[in-house]
Design a protein around this motif. Structure first.
Motif, PDB file in Angstrom:
ATOM      1  N   LEU A  24       0.816  -1.213   0.000  1.00 40.18           N
ATOM      2  CA  LEU A  24       0.000   0.000   0.000  1.00 40.18           C
ATOM      3  C   LEU A  24       0.852   1.266   0.000  1.00 40.18           C
ATOM      4  O   LEU A  24       0.376   2.335  -0.370  1.00 40.18           O
ATOM      5  CB  LEU A  24      -0.967  -0.006   1.180  1.00 40.18           C
ATOM      6  CG  LEU A  24      -2.093  -1.043   1.077  1.00 40.18           C
ATOM      7  CD1 LEU A  24      -2.920  -1.063   2.350  1.00 40.18           C
ATOM      8  CD2 LEU A  24      -2.963  -0.780  -0.145  1.00 40.18           C
ATOM      9  N   GLU A  28      -2.848   2.840  -3.512  1.00 39.10           N
ATOM     10  CA  GLU A  28      -4.011   2.071  -3.061  1.00 39.10           C
ATOM     11  C   GLU A  28      -4.218   0.828  -3.913  1.00 39.10           C
ATOM     12  O   GLU A  28      -3.736   0.750  -5.045  1.00 39.10           O
ATOM     13  CB  GLU A  28      -5.262   2.939  -3.015  1.00 39.10           C
ATOM     14  CG  GLU A  28      -5.761   3.456  -4.322  1.00 39.10           C
ATOM     15  CD  GLU A  28      -7.008   4.312  -4.145  1.00 39.10           C
ATOM     16  OE1 GLU A  28      -7.880   4.222  -5.028  1.00 39.10           O
ATOM     17  OE2 GLU A  28      -7.127   5.048  -3.161  1.00 39.10           O
ATOM     18  N   ALA A  29      -4.916  -0.150  -3.336  1.00 36.31           N
ATOM     19  CA  ALA A  29      -5.134  -1.430  -4.017  1.00 36.31           C
ATOM     20  C   ALA A  29      -6.435  -2.046  -3.518  1.00 36.31           C
ATOM     21  O   ALA A  29      -6.849  -1.814  -2.378  1.00 36.31           O
ATOM     22  CB  ALA A  29      -3.975  -2.377  -3.752  1.00 36.31           C
ATOM     23  N   THR A  30      -7.033  -2.844  -4.381  1.00 37.06           N
ATOM     24  CA  THR A  30      -8.251  -3.554  -4.012  1.00 37.06           C
ATOM     25  C   THR A  30      -7.883  -4.784  -3.180  1.00 37.06           C
ATOM     26  O   THR A  30      -6.715  -5.193  -3.145  1.00 37.06           O
ATOM     27  CB  THR A  30      -9.031  -4.017  -5.259  1.00 37.06           C
ATOM     28  OG1 THR A  30      -8.214  -4.955  -5.967  1.00 37.06           O
ATOM     29  CG2 THR A  30      -9.397  -2.857  -6.155  1.00 37.06           C
ATOM     30  N   SER A  32      -8.611  -7.868  -3.820  1.00 34.03           N
ATOM     31  CA  SER A  32      -8.102  -8.947  -4.682  1.00 34.03           C
ATOM     32  C   SER A  32      -6.663  -8.667  -5.117  1.00 34.03           C
ATOM     33  O   SER A  32      -5.854  -9.592  -5.221  1.00 34.03           O
ATOM     34  CB  SER A  32      -9.012  -9.173  -5.885  1.00 34.03           C
ATOM     35  OG  SER A  32      -9.121  -8.008  -6.659  1.00 34.03           O
ATOM     36  N   GLU A  33      -6.300  -7.412  -5.335  1.00 31.17           N
ATOM     37  CA  GLU A  33      -4.910  -7.078  -5.674  1.00 31.17           C
ATOM     38  C   GLU A  33      -3.989  -7.355  -4.483  1.00 31.17           C
ATOM     39  O   GLU A  33      -2.876  -7.835  -4.663  1.00 31.17           O
ATOM     40  CB  GLU A  33      -4.793  -5.609  -6.080  1.00 31.17           C
ATOM     41  CG  GLU A  33      -5.435  -5.290  -7.411  1.00 31.17           C
ATOM     42  CD  GLU A  33      -5.525  -3.803  -7.683  1.00 31.17           C
ATOM     43  OE1 GLU A  33      -5.590  -3.448  -8.883  1.00 31.17           O
ATOM     44  OE2 GLU A  33      -5.533  -2.991  -6.736  1.00 31.17           O
ATOM     45  N   ARG A  60     -10.347   2.498   4.100  1.00 35.42           N
ATOM     46  CA  ARG A  60     -11.094   2.014   2.947  1.00 35.42           C
ATOM     47  C   ARG A  60     -11.504   3.191   2.078  1.00 35.42           C
ATOM     48  O   ARG A  60     -12.037   4.171   2.572  1.00 35.42           O
ATOM     49  CB  ARG A  60     -12.343   1.298   3.460  1.00 35.42           C
ATOM     50  CG  ARG A  60     -12.961   0.338   2.522  1.00 35.42           C
ATOM     51  CD  ARG A  60     -14.174  -0.289   3.130  1.00 35.42           C
ATOM     52  NE  ARG A  60     -13.829  -1.015   4.359  1.00 35.42           N
ATOM     53  CZ  ARG A  60     -14.479  -2.059   4.803  1.00 35.42           C
ATOM     54  NH1 ARG A  60     -15.542  -2.487   4.146  1.00 35.42           N
ATOM     55  NH2 ARG A  60     -14.121  -2.660   5.899  1.00 35.42           N
ATOM     56  N   SER A  66     -15.340  -1.442  -5.614  1.00 35.56           N
ATOM     57  CA  SER A  66     -14.102  -2.140  -5.259  1.00 35.56           C
ATOM     58  C   SER A  66     -13.575  -1.772  -3.876  1.00 35.56           C
ATOM     59  O   SER A  66     -12.856  -2.538  -3.284  1.00 35.56           O
ATOM     60  CB  SER A  66     -13.021  -1.843  -6.303  1.00 35.56           C
ATOM     61  OG  SER A  66     -12.702  -0.475  -6.294  1.00 35.56           O
ATOM     62  N   ARG A  67     -13.918  -0.624  -3.367  1.00 37.12           N
ATOM     63  CA  ARG A  67     -13.458  -0.146  -2.058  1.00 37.12           C
ATOM     64  C   ARG A  67     -11.968  -0.411  -1.837  1.00 37.12           C
ATOM     65  O   ARG A  67     -11.586  -1.211  -0.986  1.00 37.12           O
ATOM     66  CB  ARG A  67     -14.277  -0.757  -0.929  1.00 37.12           C
ATOM     67  CG  ARG A  67     -15.658  -0.172  -0.862  1.00 37.12           C
ATOM     68  CD  ARG A  67     -16.344  -0.604   0.407  1.00 37.12           C
ATOM     69  NE  ARG A  67     -17.590  -1.270   0.031  1.00 37.12           N
ATOM     70  CZ  ARG A  67     -18.065  -2.347   0.602  1.00 37.12           C
ATOM     71  NH1 ARG A  67     -17.450  -2.898   1.602  1.00 37.12           N
ATOM     72  NH2 ARG A  67     -19.186  -2.867   0.200  1.00 37.12           N
ATOM     73  N   PRO A  68     -11.103   0.235  -2.602  1.00 41.68           N
ATOM     74  CA  PRO A  68      -9.662   0.008  -2.444  1.00 41.68           C
ATOM     75  C   PRO A  68      -9.181   0.463  -1.064  1.00 41.68           C
ATOM     76  O   PRO A  68      -9.771   1.349  -0.454  1.00 41.68           O
ATOM     77  CB  PRO A  68      -9.042   0.862  -3.553  1.00 41.68           C
ATOM     78  CG  PRO A  68     -10.054   1.925  -3.812  1.00 41.68           C
ATOM     79  CD  PRO A  68     -11.391   1.286  -3.560  1.00 41.68           C
ATOM     80  N   ARG A  69      -8.127  -0.169  -0.609  1.00 40.84           N
ATOM     81  CA  ARG A  69      -7.515   0.224   0.657  1.00 40.84           C
ATOM     82  C   ARG A  69      -6.352   1.149   0.365  1.00 40.84           C
ATOM     83  O   ARG A  69      -5.709   1.053  -0.663  1.00 40.84           O
ATOM     84  CB  ARG A  69      -6.983  -0.988   1.429  1.00 40.84           C
ATOM     85  CG  ARG A  69      -7.969  -1.995   2.000  1.00 40.84           C
ATOM     86  CD  ARG A  69      -9.361  -1.500   2.166  1.00 40.84           C
ATOM     87  NE  ARG A  69     -10.183  -2.407   2.952  1.00 40.84           N
ATOM     88  CZ  ARG A  69     -11.128  -3.195   2.451  1.00 40.84           C
ATOM     89  NH1 ARG A  69     -11.374  -3.207   1.172  1.00 40.84           N
ATOM     90  NH2 ARG A  69     -11.855  -3.942   3.259  1.00 40.84           N
ATOM     91  N   ARG A  70      -6.094   2.047   1.303  1.00 40.30           N
ATOM     92  CA  ARG A  70      -4.941   2.941   1.169  1.00 40.30           C
ATOM     93  C   ARG A  70      -4.290   3.120   2.531  1.00 40.30           C
ATOM     94  O   ARG A  70      -4.938   2.985   3.563  1.00 40.30           O
ATOM     95  CB  ARG A  70      -5.325   4.274   0.541  1.00 40.30           C
ATOM     96  CG  ARG A  70      -6.283   5.096   1.345  1.00 40.30           C
ATOM     97  CD  ARG A  70      -6.584   6.430   0.631  1.00 40.30           C
ATOM     98  NE  ARG A  70      -7.849   6.944   1.117  1.00 40.30           N
ATOM     99  CZ  ARG A  70      -8.981   6.924   0.443  1.00 40.30           C
ATOM    100  NH1 ARG A  70      -9.013   6.442  -0.773  1.00 40.30           N
ATOM    101  NH2 ARG A  70     -10.085   7.402   0.971  1.00 40.30           N
TER     102      ARG A  70
END
Length: 111
Positions: A24, A28-30, A32-33, A60, A66-70
């Protein structure tokens, strides 16, 4: 482990969560990523993310579904500041010990 620093340190104690933080740090990434490099299930990665979120280290996003996390840089900076404070105390203690040993001079029998 009620205080936030304890939660952060406990979250960072796990190598998978540290790897997620490192990923991260690149952006940011989903979910699944984030899961791709690990041989773990979707529920397992979600648990890791929940621990990191509870500790305040990640958040989030709201990109569609997709609600990517950062990464929360401020949370890491707070943790780093604590480590720096402890490191500084240790460094000062070692400096005082060195000074004391220097003033004590050689002991009997030493040359």
């Amino acid at each position: 482990m009620d205080d936030l620093l304890s939660l952060k340190l406990a979250a960072l104690a796990d190598p998978t969560r540290r790897a997620i933080i490192a990923r991260l740090a690149q952006g940011e990434a989903t979910v699944s990523e984030l899961r791709k490099p690990f041989p773990i299930s979707q529920p397992a990665i979600s648990k890791h993310l929940k621990v990191l979120e509870t500790a305040g280290l990640i958040e989030r996003g709201q990109a569609a579904q997709s609600r990517p996390r950062r990464l929360r840089i401020d949370a890491l900076e707070e943790t780093a500041a604590w480590f720096e404070q402890v490191r500084s105390l240790w460094s000062d203690s070692f400096d005082r010990l060195d000074a004391l040993l220097d003033t004590a001079g050689p002991q009997q029998g030493e040359q």
